[in-house]
Design an enzyme around this catalytic site. Structure first.
Site, PDB file in Angstrom:
ATOM      1  N   CYS A 110       0.880  -1.183   0.000  1.00  0.00           N
ATOM      2  CA  CYS A 110       0.000   0.000   0.000  1.00  0.00           C
ATOM      3  C   CYS A 110       0.911   1.224   0.000  1.00  0.00           C
ATOM      4  O   CYS A 110       1.031   1.921   1.000  1.00  0.00           O
ATOM      5  CB  CYS A 110      -0.917  -0.003   1.210  1.00  0.00           C
ATOM      6  SG  CYS A 110      -1.791  -1.567   1.483  1.00  0.00           S
TER       7      CYS A 110
ATOM      8  N   ASP B  47       1.551  -0.857   4.937  1.00  0.00           N
ATOM      9  CA  ASP B  47       1.183   0.383   5.621  1.00  0.00           C
ATOM     10  C   ASP B  47      -0.293   0.578   5.301  1.00  0.00           C
ATOM     11  O   ASP B  47      -0.668   1.246   4.339  1.00  0.00           O
ATOM     12  CB  ASP B  47       2.028   1.550   5.127  1.00  0.00           C
ATOM     13  CG  ASP B  47       1.795   2.813   5.937  1.00  0.00           C
ATOM     14  OD1 ASP B  47       1.667   2.697   7.174  1.00  0.00           O
ATOM     15  OD2 ASP B  47       1.724   3.894   5.341  1.00  0.00           O
TER      16      ASP B  47
ATOM     17  N   ASP C 161      -0.123   0.252  -5.316  1.00  0.00           N
ATOM     18  CA  ASP C 161      -1.246   0.940  -4.694  1.00  0.00           C
ATOM     19  C   ASP C 161      -2.504   0.663  -5.503  1.00  0.00           C
ATOM     20  O   ASP C 161      -2.466   0.612  -6.737  1.00  0.00           O
ATOM     21  CB  ASP C 161      -1.016   2.449  -4.590  1.00  0.00           C
ATOM     22  CG  ASP C 161      -1.838   3.048  -3.457  1.00  0.00           C
ATOM     23  OD1 ASP C 161      -1.332   3.114  -2.321  1.00  0.00           O
ATOM     24  OD2 ASP C 161      -3.012   3.418  -3.705  1.00  0.00           O
TER      25      ASP C 161
ATOM     26  N   CYS D  47      -1.617   4.342  10.921  1.00  0.00           N
ATOM     27  CA  CYS D  47      -1.480   5.627  11.610  1.00  0.00           C
ATOM     28  C   CYS D  47      -2.774   5.926  12.348  1.00  0.00           C
ATOM     29  O   CYS D  47      -3.331   7.011  12.262  1.00  0.00           O
ATOM     30  CB  CYS D  47      -1.112   6.747  10.626  1.00  0.00           C
ATOM     31  SG  CYS D  47      -2.287   6.984   9.282  1.00  0.00           S
TER      32      CYS D  47
ATOM     33  N   ALA E 219       1.582   4.240  -2.009  1.00  0.00           N
ATOM     34  CA  ALA E 219       1.494   5.663  -2.344  1.00  0.00           C
ATOM     35  C   ALA E 219       1.427   6.507  -1.068  1.00  0.00           C
ATOM     36  O   ALA E 219       0.835   6.080  -0.070  1.00  0.00           O
ATOM     37  CB  ALA E 219       0.269   5.919  -3.212  1.00  0.00           C
ATOM     38  N   PRO E 220       2.071   7.689  -1.077  1.00  0.00           N
ATOM     39  CA  PRO E 220       2.757   8.357  -2.192  1.00  0.00           C
ATOM     40  C   PRO E 220       4.214   7.973  -2.401  1.00  0.00           C
ATOM     41  O   PRO E 220       4.863   8.507  -3.268  1.00  0.00           O
ATOM     42  CB  PRO E 220       2.655   9.838  -1.819  1.00  0.00           C
ATOM     43  CG  PRO E 220       2.707   9.828  -0.324  1.00  0.00           C
ATOM     44  CD  PRO E 220       1.969   8.592   0.105  1.00  0.00           C
ATOM     45  N   GLY E 221       4.752   7.057  -1.563  1.00  0.00           N
ATOM     46  CA  GLY E 221       6.082   6.559  -1.851  1.00  0.00           C
ATOM     47  C   GLY E 221       7.146   6.790  -0.799  1.00  0.00           C
ATOM     48  O   GLY E 221       8.294   6.411  -0.999  1.00  0.00           O
ATOM     49  N   GLY E 222       6.796   7.396   0.333  1.00  0.00           N
ATOM     50  CA  GLY E 222       7.802   7.654   1.359  1.00  0.00           C
ATOM     51  C   GLY E 222       8.483   6.391   1.836  1.00  0.00           C
ATOM     52  O   GLY E 222       9.712   6.305   1.908  1.00  0.00           O
ATOM     53  N   LYS E 223       7.696   5.381   2.166  1.00  0.00           N
ATOM     54  CA  LYS E 223       8.271   4.135   2.672  1.00  0.00           C
ATOM     55  C   LYS E 223       8.946   3.346   1.562  1.00  0.00           C
ATOM     56  O   LYS E 223       9.951   2.653   1.807  1.00  0.00           O
ATOM     57  CB  LYS E 223       7.190   3.324   3.380  1.00  0.00           C
ATOM     58  CG  LYS E 223       6.666   4.016   4.647  1.00  0.00           C
ATOM     59  CD  LYS E 223       5.564   3.229   5.307  1.00  0.00           C
ATOM     60  CE  LYS E 223       5.103   3.913   6.606  1.00  0.00           C
ATOM     61  NZ  LYS E 223       4.448   5.213   6.359  1.00  0.00           N
TER      62      LYS E 223
END
Length: 503
Positions: free
Chosen positions: A111, A180, A135, A233, A113-117
């Site tokens: 999962c 995530d 995603d 989160c 997006a947006p790509g931080g992990k």
């Protein structure tokens, strides 16, 4: 914060936290913390700290993460546009640190997006291994793909698929999987008031059902003995400990690797105290939940993907296992009449398709022979006239919606290869025949990022012996790649994409 917290949410948090509730409630009067994470695909932590004008304070749970000062605008510096760091909420950096990624791993960010992990995983892989970032929402995959491109990821694939379809295509394939999970977002209420407005008492239960389906799919795709990290989160137990308890009851070969109750992490609730929670009244960050799950290593019937034929990873992608098929082998398949996915492409037995692919590859290799050293390794994948270099042969992705099947190299037009922006952002200066470093201090880097033509005398170019001055130049900012330019007679024609420009 301006948005009023829902009464049902407040009551539940009082029940969860008891005498700690007031400390928790007081955090909503505070300004959320900002952070950046160093992109070690391009720069070391030490080098970034020496260069950065930002005041940086280390984040305890992420060795490449730093808090930024209140009011700092890291997105308005040329280093951001050169992909030297990712702007990320500090707590969101924790899940990937628990995943234990090492170079050579096959990793799925389910999962993403947006790509931080995903960019954090890619930095840990250091170009060796495979990252598939997925995603379900097609619009969100655009930002995901762009971030992977900006940060110079060479061994990544972006999919827009249902998790169960990925599991069916790659059973027992991945060493590490990150979920995530989509959630009710309660941990982000302080930072995102829209999440407060959208929340309803039924929201946690709705997401819990979705999360359990995603976990089941991930279990199918994970290799025997592999590691799965689940994160949200949100604060709701039904989405956190509840989802994990349901999963463990249905999957006896998995167990929780304890991480809670140490350092910055508080333990999970009840029998799942080995899971971890980040509370905003205990850490400098937003609310998060994390669980590390490990398969016990028993055999998974029918789980192994055949790695001796079309799904063998390239040498660069999977150095740990045997001799892999090279990009040249993929070309030979095309020459032998096998089109996309290793199947005949038409009534002529694939000869027309193979001829078109070979012509495109020939145009690229002619350009790369003059421009790049060494030529990057991988599996060439041609979509129309767009050429990618993938860590997987195209056959491995058949039937899946691939937004980016690999590292985007560029486009072939009228027999000529035109390099793409993502090719530049992932290169190092020494890999290009011609390079130029612009200064972030005197405004010329910003001029380039705005798309302006620059006057550049030839003595500023770094040109490899035997290479002509005229041609494509890898443009760098303080020595770190940012894009292409074309130099001729003292002028640098700007090739920075319009959609990426400084505004």
């Amino acid at each position: 914060m301006a948005a009023q917290l829902p009464g049902t949410f407040i009551q539940r948090m009082k029940e969860l936290l008891g005498n700690e509730y007031q400390q928790f409630a007081d955090t909503y009067k505070e300004t959320p913390y900002g952070g950046i994470r160093v992109n070690t695909l391009k720069i070391t932590v030490e080098a970034l700290r020496a260069l950065s004008p930002l005041g940086l304070e280390p984040i305890p749970w992420c060795p490449t993460g730093f808090y930024t000062e209140e009011g700092a605008r890291p997105g308005k510096h040329p280093y951001y546009h050169a992909g030297l760091y990712y702007i990320q909420e500090p707590s969101a950096m924790a899940p990937v640190e628990l995943l234990g990624v090492v170079p050579g791993d096959r990793v799925l960010d389910l999962c993403a997006a947006p790509g931080g992990k995903s960019t954090q995983i890619a930095a840990k892989l250091q170009g060796a291994g495979l990252l598939i970032s997925n995603d379900l929402h097609s619009e969100r995959t655009k930002a995901l793909a762009k971030n992977l491109e900006l940060y110079g990821v060479r061994n990544g694939i972006v999919l827009n698929e249902n998790p169960e379809r990925i599991a069916a295509a790659f059973p027992g394939f991945f060493d590490k999987i990150l979920i995530d999970a989509p959630c009710s977002g309660e941990g982000m209420f302080r930072k995102d008031e829209d999440m407060v407005r959208q929340w309803e008492p039924e929201t946690p239960a709705k997401y819990a059902d979705m999360q359990r389906e995603i976990l089941n799919s991930a279990a199918m795709a994970l290799a025997s003995g592999g590691t799965l990290v689940y994160s949200t989160c949100t604060f709701s137990p039904e989405e956190n400990e509840g989802s994990i308890a349901t999963f463990l009851a249905a999957h006896p070969h998995f167990s929780v690797v304890p991480v809670g109750g140490t350092g910055s992490f508080a333990p999970g609730f009840g029998e799942l105290a080995g899971t971890a929670r980040l509370w905003p009244h205990k850490v400098k960050g937003e609310g998060h939940f994390m669980a590390v799950l490990r398969h016990d290593g028993t055999a998974k019937p029918g789980a192994e993907v055949d790695t001796t034929d079309d799904v063998t990873l390239s040498v660069a992608a999977r150095p740990r296992k045997g001799k892999a098929e090279s990009g040249k082998s993929a070309v030979r398949r095309a020459e032998n009449g096998r089109g996309k996915g290793g199947r005949p492409a038409g009534r002529d037995g694939g000869r027309g398709q193979a001829s078109a692919e070979e012509a495109a590859l020939s145009a690229y290799r002619d350009w790369a022979r003059e421009q790049l050293s060494p030529e990057p390794e991988g599996h060439p994948v041609l979509f129309g006239d767009h050429l990618y270099l993938s860590p997987l042969p195209q056959a491995a992705l058949n039937g899946l919606k691939a937004v980016r099947p690999g590292w985007y190299l560029g486009q072939v037009r009228n027999g000529r290869f035109i390099p793409g922006h993502p090719l530049a952002t992932a290169l190092r200066p020494e890999e290009s025949s011609r390079s130029l470093s612009l200064s972030s201090a005197n405004g010329e880097a910003v001029s380039y990022l705005k798309g302006e033509t620059l006057a550049i005398p030839e003595e500023r170019l770094v040109v490899k012996p035997g290479s002509p001055l005229k041609g494509y130049v890898l443009v760098c900012i303080d020595g770190y790649s940012a894009g292409w330019g074309k130099w001729q007679d003292g002028m640098l024609k700007n090739e920075y994409p319009a959609g990426w420009r400084w505004t």
